[in-house]
Write a protein that holds these residues in place. Structure first.
Motif, PDB file in Angstrom:
ATOM      1  N   GLY A 111     -18.938  33.049  -5.932  1.00 45.50           N
ATOM      2  CA  GLY A 111     -18.291  33.981  -6.121  1.00 45.50           C
ATOM      3  C   GLY A 111     -17.004  34.115  -6.369  1.00 45.50           C
ATOM      4  O   GLY A 111     -16.392  34.601  -6.409  1.00 45.50           O
ATOM      5  N   ALA A 179     -23.917  44.042   4.013  1.00 44.37           N
ATOM      6  CA  ALA A 179     -21.634  43.674   3.556  1.00 44.37           C
ATOM      7  C   ALA A 179     -21.845  44.745   1.599  1.00 44.37           C
ATOM      8  O   ALA A 179     -21.387  45.034   1.462  1.00 44.37           O
ATOM      9  CB  ALA A 179     -22.237  42.113   2.911  1.00 44.37           C
ATOM     10  N   ILE A 183     -19.063  47.593   1.057  1.00 45.96           N
ATOM     11  CA  ILE A 183     -18.372  47.281  -0.138  1.00 45.96           C
ATOM     12  C   ILE A 183     -18.726  48.424  -1.761  1.00 45.96           C
ATOM     13  O   ILE A 183     -18.179  49.278  -2.973  1.00 45.96           O
ATOM     14  CB  ILE A 183     -18.691  46.077  -0.951  1.00 45.96           C
ATOM     15  CG1 ILE A 183     -20.008  45.350  -1.894  1.00 45.96           C
ATOM     16  CG2 ILE A 183     -18.049  44.505   0.727  1.00 45.96           C
ATOM     17  CD1 ILE A 183     -19.584  44.531  -2.199  1.00 45.96           C
ATOM     18  N   TRP A 194     -14.377  43.439  -9.475  1.00 40.42           N
ATOM     19  CA  TRP A 194     -14.419  42.880  -8.271  1.00 40.42           C
ATOM     20  C   TRP A 194     -14.577  41.984  -6.109  1.00 40.42           C
ATOM     21  O   TRP A 194     -14.732  40.897  -6.351  1.00 40.42           O
ATOM     22  CB  TRP A 194     -12.510  42.719  -7.431  1.00 40.42           C
ATOM     23  CG  TRP A 194     -12.231  43.106  -7.324  1.00 40.42           C
ATOM     24  CD1 TRP A 194     -11.618  44.728  -7.925  1.00 40.42           C
ATOM     25  CD2 TRP A 194     -12.236  43.811  -6.388  1.00 40.42           C
ATOM     26  NE1 TRP A 194     -11.322  45.936  -7.214  1.00 40.42           N
ATOM     27  CE2 TRP A 194     -11.523  45.295  -5.919  1.00 40.42           C
ATOM     28  CE3 TRP A 194     -12.430  43.224  -4.504  1.00 40.42           C
ATOM     29  CZ2 TRP A 194     -11.405  45.974  -4.455  1.00 40.42           C
ATOM     30  CZ3 TRP A 194     -11.663  44.647  -3.713  1.00 40.42           C
ATOM     31  CH2 TRP A 194     -11.218  45.250  -3.353  1.00 40.42           C
ATOM     32  N   ALA A 195     -15.058  43.393  -6.042  1.00 43.38           N
ATOM     33  CA  ALA A 195     -15.866  43.579  -4.738  1.00 43.38           C
ATOM     34  C   ALA A 195     -16.697  42.725  -3.984  1.00 43.38           C
ATOM     35  O   ALA A 195     -17.493  42.509  -3.213  1.00 43.38           O
ATOM     36  CB  ALA A 195     -15.979  44.601  -4.704  1.00 43.38           C
ATOM     37  N   ARG A 197     -17.818  40.071  -5.330  1.00 37.75           N
ATOM     38  CA  ARG A 197     -16.815  38.605  -4.400  1.00 37.75           C
ATOM     39  C   ARG A 197     -17.431  38.322  -2.940  1.00 37.75           C
ATOM     40  O   ARG A 197     -17.302  37.741  -2.517  1.00 37.75           O
ATOM     41  CB  ARG A 197     -16.465  37.988  -5.423  1.00 37.75           C
ATOM     42  CG  ARG A 197     -16.045  37.695  -6.780  1.00 37.75           C
ATOM     43  CD  ARG A 197     -14.473  37.708  -7.644  1.00 37.75           C
ATOM     44  NE  ARG A 197     -15.302  37.560  -9.281  1.00 37.75           N
ATOM     45  CZ  ARG A 197     -14.809  36.695  -9.321  1.00 37.75           C
ATOM     46  NH1 ARG A 197     -16.161  35.780  -8.871  1.00 37.75           N
ATOM     47  NH2 ARG A 197     -15.029  36.768 -10.647  1.00 37.75           N
ATOM     48  N   ILE A 198     -16.524  39.628  -2.749  1.00 35.91           N
ATOM     49  CA  ILE A 198     -16.608  39.431  -1.248  1.00 35.91           C
ATOM     50  C   ILE A 198     -17.604  39.037  -0.085  1.00 35.91           C
ATOM     51  O   ILE A 198     -17.770  38.328   0.478  1.00 35.91           O
ATOM     52  CB  ILE A 198     -15.972  40.849  -0.295  1.00 35.91           C
ATOM     53  CG1 ILE A 198     -14.587  41.289  -0.987  1.00 35.91           C
ATOM     54  CG2 ILE A 198     -15.947  40.354   0.319  1.00 35.91           C
ATOM     55  CD1 ILE A 198     -14.406  42.100  -1.424  1.00 35.91           C
ATOM     56  N   LEU A 202     -17.122  35.576   1.795  1.00 41.39           N
ATOM     57  CA  LEU A 202     -17.477  35.618   3.211  1.00 41.39           C
ATOM     58  C   LEU A 202     -18.813  34.565   3.745  1.00 41.39           C
ATOM     59  O   LEU A 202     -18.571  34.419   4.679  1.00 41.39           O
ATOM     60  CB  LEU A 202     -18.252  36.890   4.220  1.00 41.39           C
ATOM     61  CG  LEU A 202     -16.701  38.129   3.654  1.00 41.39           C
ATOM     62  CD1 LEU A 202     -17.709  39.360   4.437  1.00 41.39           C
ATOM     63  CD2 LEU A 202     -15.428  37.476   4.654  1.00 41.39           C
TER      64      LEU A 202
END
Length: 459
Positions: A111, A179, A183, A194-195, A197-198, A202
Motif C-alpha cells: 500500500g 472495499a 472506492i 491513490w485510492a 492504496r486504502i 486498512l
C-alpha cells in the motif's frame, strides 16, 4: 499431561481453549490472509496494469500483472516447509503468530509502494519481492489455521469447526471486494491515482486484531500429546523428510485434489473480473460488487457444507463440490454474456458455490491423511503446492483468451479440466501410512486422536 490418552480434542483441563474460541481465531487469521488475496487479485485485474506496467498495452499489462501472482507465490512451498517445521516441532501457535505478522506487514508495504511513474522498473521488482516474502507466510497460514481448529474440535464436528478458516476466506474476500467496490465509486482515475492504496493500508487493523486473539490461544492438545510422548527421544526426524519419504504419494495427490479450490478461485476472482470490465463493458465497481456477492456465498454456505460433510462424509461432499465445477464451467460465461448486472452476479456466485462445497471440508479431510507428527507440514505442503500451480491460472487463462481472439471458450474448458484433475486425485488418494481417512469420515479414529498421536511420536 495436558491431555489424556484416548480423550477427544478439546477435552482436558478447564483452562483449555474451547473449540469456538479457536475457530474464531482461525477465522480471523485466514480473513486477513484472504483479504490480502482479494485486494491483490482485484488490484491486479483493475489497476496494477496501469500502475506497474504502463508502457505495455492493456492486454499485455494485465498478463504481466497476473504473472506477479505466480512469481510472488514461488515462496509458498518453502513457507509450508518452514512454518510446517515450526508448527510440527515447536507448536502450532508460534507458527500462526509469525505467519500473520509477515503477511500483514507485506500488505501494508504494498500500500505504500510507489508506482512505475515514480521509480520506474524498480516498482514492479519491489512488488514481486514483497509478494515473495508474503508467500513464505502464506505458505504456513491456512494449513495451520485449519489444523488448529480441527485438533481442538469435538470428534463429530471436526469438519464444521475445521471449516472456519474457509469462512475466513469468504470474510476476507467480502471485505476486500467491498472495499474496492466502494472506492471504485470515486472513478477509475482516482482509483489509479491513490485510492487503491486504502484497502492495503486498512489491513493493519485486521492484523492487530488477529495478533491479539492468537496470542491468547492455548496450544493444540494433539501437538502437546505428541511433544510429551516424544520428550524422551534424543532426536526427532525433520517433518519435511518424513513427508517426502513416507507420504510423497499422499502429498502429490492431495495437492492435485486442492488444485481446483485454488486455481478455480483465481479464475473466478481475477479473470472473470477482468473479462467483465475489458470485454463486456462493466464498470470496476460493478465487477467488484459481483465479487462481493460471491463472497457472501462463501460465508453462508461454507458451514452448511461442512455440517453436511460431518453427516454424510468428507470425501462425498468434497467430491460433489469438485464435480459441480464441471457443471458450471460454461453456464457461468453464458450468464456473464447477458451483460446484465444480475447475470454477472450469477456468473460469479455459481462457480463460487461449487468451490465452497469442495473447499469446506477438504482441509479436515486432508489433515487426517498425515500423522500428527507431520500433519502441519503435510497439509501445508499439499495446499501450497496446489497454490503455486493455481496462481498460474489468471495468467494462463488471459493468454488463452488472447490467443483465441478474446474468446472465453478455452477458459471454460481449462476451468473444467482443472476440476477433472482434482476429482481424479481425490478419488485416487489414500492416507499416508499410520494416518486415517479424515477424522470426520472415521468416528473411531476421531475418538482417539491423542492416543494415535502419542503412539506415533513414540514410534
Amino acid at each position: 499431561m495436558s491431555t489424556t490418552a484416548g480423550a477427544p480434542p478439546g477435552s482436558g483441563p478447564a483452562k483449555r481453549s474451547g473449540p469456538w474460541k479457536i475457530a474464531t481465531a482461525s477465522l480471523i487469521g485466514t480473513s486477513v490472509e484472504w483479504y490480502d488475496f482479494g485486494i491483490y487479485a482485484t488490484a491486479a485485474a483493475l489497476v496494477f496494469p496501469e500502475l506497474f506496467f504502463p508502457e505495455l498495452n492493456r492486454a499485455l499489462g494485465t498478463l504481466m500483472s497476473f504473472t506477479t501472482l505466480f512469481v510472488g507465490a514461488l515462496g509458498r512451498p518453502l513457507g509450508a516447509v518452514l512454518f510446517g517445521h515450526i508448527g510440527d516441532r515447536y507448536g502450532r501457535k508460534k507458527a500462526l503468530i509469525w505467519s500473520l505478522l509477515l503477511m500483514g506487514g507485506g500488505t501494508v508495504c504494498i500500500g505504500l509502494l510507489p508506482g512505475y511513474g515514480s521509480i520506474g522498473f524498480v516498482a514492479p521488482v519491489l512488488l514481486v519481492l514483497i509478494r515473495m516474502v508474503q508467500s513464505l507466510a502464506i505458505g504456513g497460514e491456512w494449513g495451520g489455521a485449519v489444523l488448529f481448529a480441527v485438533e481442538h474440535a469435538p470428534p463429530r464436528r471436526k469438519a464444521f469447526f475445521g471449516s472456519f478458516p474457509q469462512v475466513g476466506d469468504g470474510v476476507g474476500y467480502f471485505l476486500s471486494t467491498g472495499a474496492f467496490a466502494a472506492i471504485a465509486l470515486l472513478g477509475h482515475d482516482v482509483l489509479v491515482a491513490w485510492a487503491w492504496r486504502i484497502p492495503f493500508l486498512l489491513s493493519a487493523a485486521l492484523v492487530l486484531v488477529g495478533l491479539l486473539i492468537r496470542s491468547t490461544m492455548e496450544e493444540s492438545p494433539e501437538f502437546e500429546a505428541v511433544r510429551e510422548a516424544g520428550s524422551g527421544t534424543e532426536k526427532r526426524e525433520t517433518p519435511v523428510i518424513a513427508v517426502v519419504r513416507d507420504a510423497w504419494r499422499t502429498w502429490l495427490l492431495a495437492s492435485g485434489a486442492f488444485l481446483v479450490t485454488v486455481g478455480g478461485y483465481y479464475i473466478v476472482v481475477t479473470f472473470m473480473s477482468t473479462y467483465a470490465v475489458s470485454a463486456l463493458g462493466f464498470s470496476d465497481s460493478q465487477a467488484a460488487g459481483a465479487g462481493t456477492a460471491a463472497s457472501v456465498v462463501v460465508i453462508v454456505c461454507t458451514p452448511l457444507a461442512a455440517l453436511a460433510a460431518d453427516r454424510f462424509g468428507l470425501r462425498k461432499v468434497t467430491l460433489t463440490g469438485i464435480l459441480l465445477h464441471l457443471v458450471v464451467a460454461f453456464p457461468m460465461f453464458w450468464l456473464a454474456e447477458t451483460r446484465s448486472v444480475a447475470g454477472l452476479w450469477l456468473a460469479m456466485c455459481l462457480p463460487m458455490l461449487a468451490s465452497t462445497i469442495a473447499y469446506a471440508a477438504i482441509g479436515t479431510l486432508v489433515s487426517g491423511w498425515f500423522t500428527p507428527r507431520t500433519r502441519y507440514t503435510g497439509l501445508s505442503m499439499s495446499f501450497q503446492t496446489a497454490g503455486l500451480l493455481g496462481t498460474l491460472a489468471p495468467a494462463a487463462t488471459s493468454w488463452l483468451a488472447t490467443s483465441f481472439g478474446g474468446s472465453w471458450t478455452p477458459v471454460a474448458f481449462a476451468f473444467a479440466g482443472i476440476a477433472l484433475v482434482s476429482a481424479v486425485c481425490l478419488v485416487a488418494c489414500a492416507p499416508a501410512p499410520g494416518a486415517t481417512d479424515g477424522p470426520a469420515d472415521t468416528p473411531q479414529a476421531a475418538d482417539r486422536p491423542a492416543e494415535t498421536a502419542a503412539e506415533t511420536a513414540a514410534s
